[in-house]
Design a protein around this motif. Structure first.
Motif, PDB file in Angstrom:
ATOM      1  N   ARG A  24       2.520  25.420  24.384  1.00  0.00           N
ATOM      2  CA  ARG A  24       2.873  24.139  24.088  1.00  0.00           C
ATOM      3  C   ARG A  24       1.619  23.261  24.638  1.00  0.00           C
ATOM      4  O   ARG A  24       1.789  22.025  24.138  1.00  0.00           O
ATOM      5  CB  ARG A  24       3.820  23.778  25.419  1.00  0.00           C
ATOM      6  CG  ARG A  24       5.300  24.257  24.821  1.00  0.00           C
ATOM      7  CD  ARG A  24       6.329  23.790  25.567  1.00  0.00           C
ATOM      8  NE  ARG A  24       6.713  22.427  24.780  1.00  0.00           N
ATOM      9  CZ  ARG A  24       7.801  21.374  25.566  1.00  0.00           C
ATOM     10  NH1 ARG A  24       8.335  21.934  26.701  1.00  0.00           N
ATOM     11  NH2 ARG A  24       7.758  20.410  25.107  1.00  0.00           N
ATOM     12  N   TYR A  25       0.873  23.539  25.428  1.00  0.00           N
ATOM     13  CA  TYR A  25      -0.266  22.668  25.792  1.00  0.00           C
ATOM     14  C   TYR A  25      -1.555  23.523  25.582  1.00  0.00           C
ATOM     15  O   TYR A  25      -1.773  24.800  25.585  1.00  0.00           O
ATOM     16  CB  TYR A  25      -0.211  22.321  27.237  1.00  0.00           C
ATOM     17  CG  TYR A  25       1.224  21.546  27.466  1.00  0.00           C
ATOM     18  CD1 TYR A  25       1.210  20.102  27.335  1.00  0.00           C
ATOM     19  CD2 TYR A  25       2.229  22.576  28.111  1.00  0.00           C
ATOM     20  CE1 TYR A  25       2.623  19.638  27.462  1.00  0.00           C
ATOM     21  CE2 TYR A  25       3.473  21.896  28.214  1.00  0.00           C
ATOM     22  CZ  TYR A  25       3.629  20.458  28.025  1.00  0.00           C
ATOM     23  OH  TYR A  25       4.851  19.732  28.219  1.00  0.00           O
ATOM     24  N   ALA A  41      -0.581  19.627  32.294  1.00  0.00           N
ATOM     25  CA  ALA A  41       0.488  20.444  32.376  1.00  0.00           C
ATOM     26  C   ALA A  41       0.087  22.013  32.365  1.00  0.00           C
ATOM     27  O   ALA A  41       0.903  22.665  32.873  1.00  0.00           O
ATOM     28  CB  ALA A  41       1.562  19.981  31.165  1.00  0.00           C
ATOM     29  N   TYR A  42      -0.926  22.266  31.719  1.00  0.00           N
ATOM     30  CA  TYR A  42      -1.487  23.267  31.840  1.00  0.00           C
ATOM     31  C   TYR A  42      -2.440  23.839  33.032  1.00  0.00           C
ATOM     32  O   TYR A  42      -2.201  24.796  33.578  1.00  0.00           O
ATOM     33  CB  TYR A  42      -2.427  23.636  30.714  1.00  0.00           C
ATOM     34  CG  TYR A  42      -2.927  24.968  30.401  1.00  0.00           C
ATOM     35  CD1 TYR A  42      -2.339  26.029  29.553  1.00  0.00           C
ATOM     36  CD2 TYR A  42      -4.185  25.335  31.243  1.00  0.00           C
ATOM     37  CE1 TYR A  42      -2.898  27.153  29.321  1.00  0.00           C
ATOM     38  CE2 TYR A  42      -4.830  26.736  30.792  1.00  0.00           C
ATOM     39  CZ  TYR A  42      -3.920  27.720  29.894  1.00  0.00           C
ATOM     40  OH  TYR A  42      -4.534  29.001  29.768  1.00  0.00           O
ATOM     41  N   ARG A  98       3.369  27.900  29.051  1.00  0.00           N
ATOM     42  CA  ARG A  98       2.634  26.789  28.938  1.00  0.00           C
ATOM     43  C   ARG A  98       1.468  26.443  27.805  1.00  0.00           C
ATOM     44  O   ARG A  98       1.336  25.530  26.975  1.00  0.00           O
ATOM     45  CB  ARG A  98       1.655  26.215  30.188  1.00  0.00           C
ATOM     46  CG  ARG A  98       2.901  25.994  31.248  1.00  0.00           C
ATOM     47  CD  ARG A  98       3.374  24.586  31.214  1.00  0.00           C
ATOM     48  NE  ARG A  98       4.485  24.204  32.140  1.00  0.00           N
ATOM     49  CZ  ARG A  98       4.392  23.299  33.324  1.00  0.00           C
ATOM     50  NH1 ARG A  98       3.354  22.932  33.552  1.00  0.00           N
ATOM     51  NH2 ARG A  98       5.366  23.314  34.120  1.00  0.00           N
ATOM     52  N   CYS A  99       0.860  27.711  27.701  1.00  0.00           N
ATOM     53  CA  CYS A  99      -0.214  27.799  26.395  1.00  0.00           C
ATOM     54  C   CYS A  99       0.254  27.838  25.174  1.00  0.00           C
ATOM     55  O   CYS A  99      -0.245  27.291  24.323  1.00  0.00           O
ATOM     56  CB  CYS A  99      -0.955  29.177  26.515  1.00  0.00           C
ATOM     57  SG  CYS A  99      -2.069  29.544  25.778  1.00  0.00           S
ATOM     58  N   VAL A 153      -0.390  24.839  36.241  1.00  0.00           N
ATOM     59  CA  VAL A 153       0.034  26.264  36.118  1.00  0.00           C
ATOM     60  C   VAL A 153      -1.312  27.156  36.689  1.00  0.00           C
ATOM     61  O   VAL A 153      -1.338  27.938  37.315  1.00  0.00           O
ATOM     62  CB  VAL A 153       0.705  26.759  34.920  1.00  0.00           C
ATOM     63  CG1 VAL A 153       0.913  28.140  35.234  1.00  0.00           C
ATOM     64  CG2 VAL A 153       1.857  25.787  34.802  1.00  0.00           C
TER      65      VAL A 153
END
Length: 93
Positions: free
Chosen positions: A32-33, A39-40, A29-30, A43
């Motif tokens: 992409r976000y 979204a981050y 995720r890191c 998680v």
């Protein structure tokens, strides 16, 4: 798949199995976000929850607090669910 499986392990009482999956999910995720995006935060909260279940709240609670802030900033009413699932009071900011 990593997030869902990691959260399932945590909820079923095996957070040690969840931790590496959730760390990998957070790493993905890191890419992409940014921290603070929902979204981050989803998680990050899940990993924080798993860490608290492993009695590592010194690591987990800051993650959960950041996720809570991201949810509040986005106007999401369900932001405290992660704290409640972990059976803990949300950390004070």
């Amino acid at each position: 798949p990593l997030l869902g499986l990691g959260l399932t392990y945590t909820v079923r009482g095996t957070p040690a199995e969840a931790e590496p999956l959730l760390r990998e999910a957070l790493e993905l995720r890191c890419a992409r976000y940014e921290q603070g995006e929902i979204a981050y935060a989803v998680v990050e909260a899940s990993l924080g929850y798993a860490l608290c279940e492993l009695d590592r709240c010194d690591e987990g609670e800051p993650m959960m607090a950041r996720a809570l802030q991201a949810y509040e900033d986005a106007g999401r009413a369900d932001s405290r669910q992660y704290h409640c699932q972990a059976g803990r009071t949300p950390p004070h900011r």
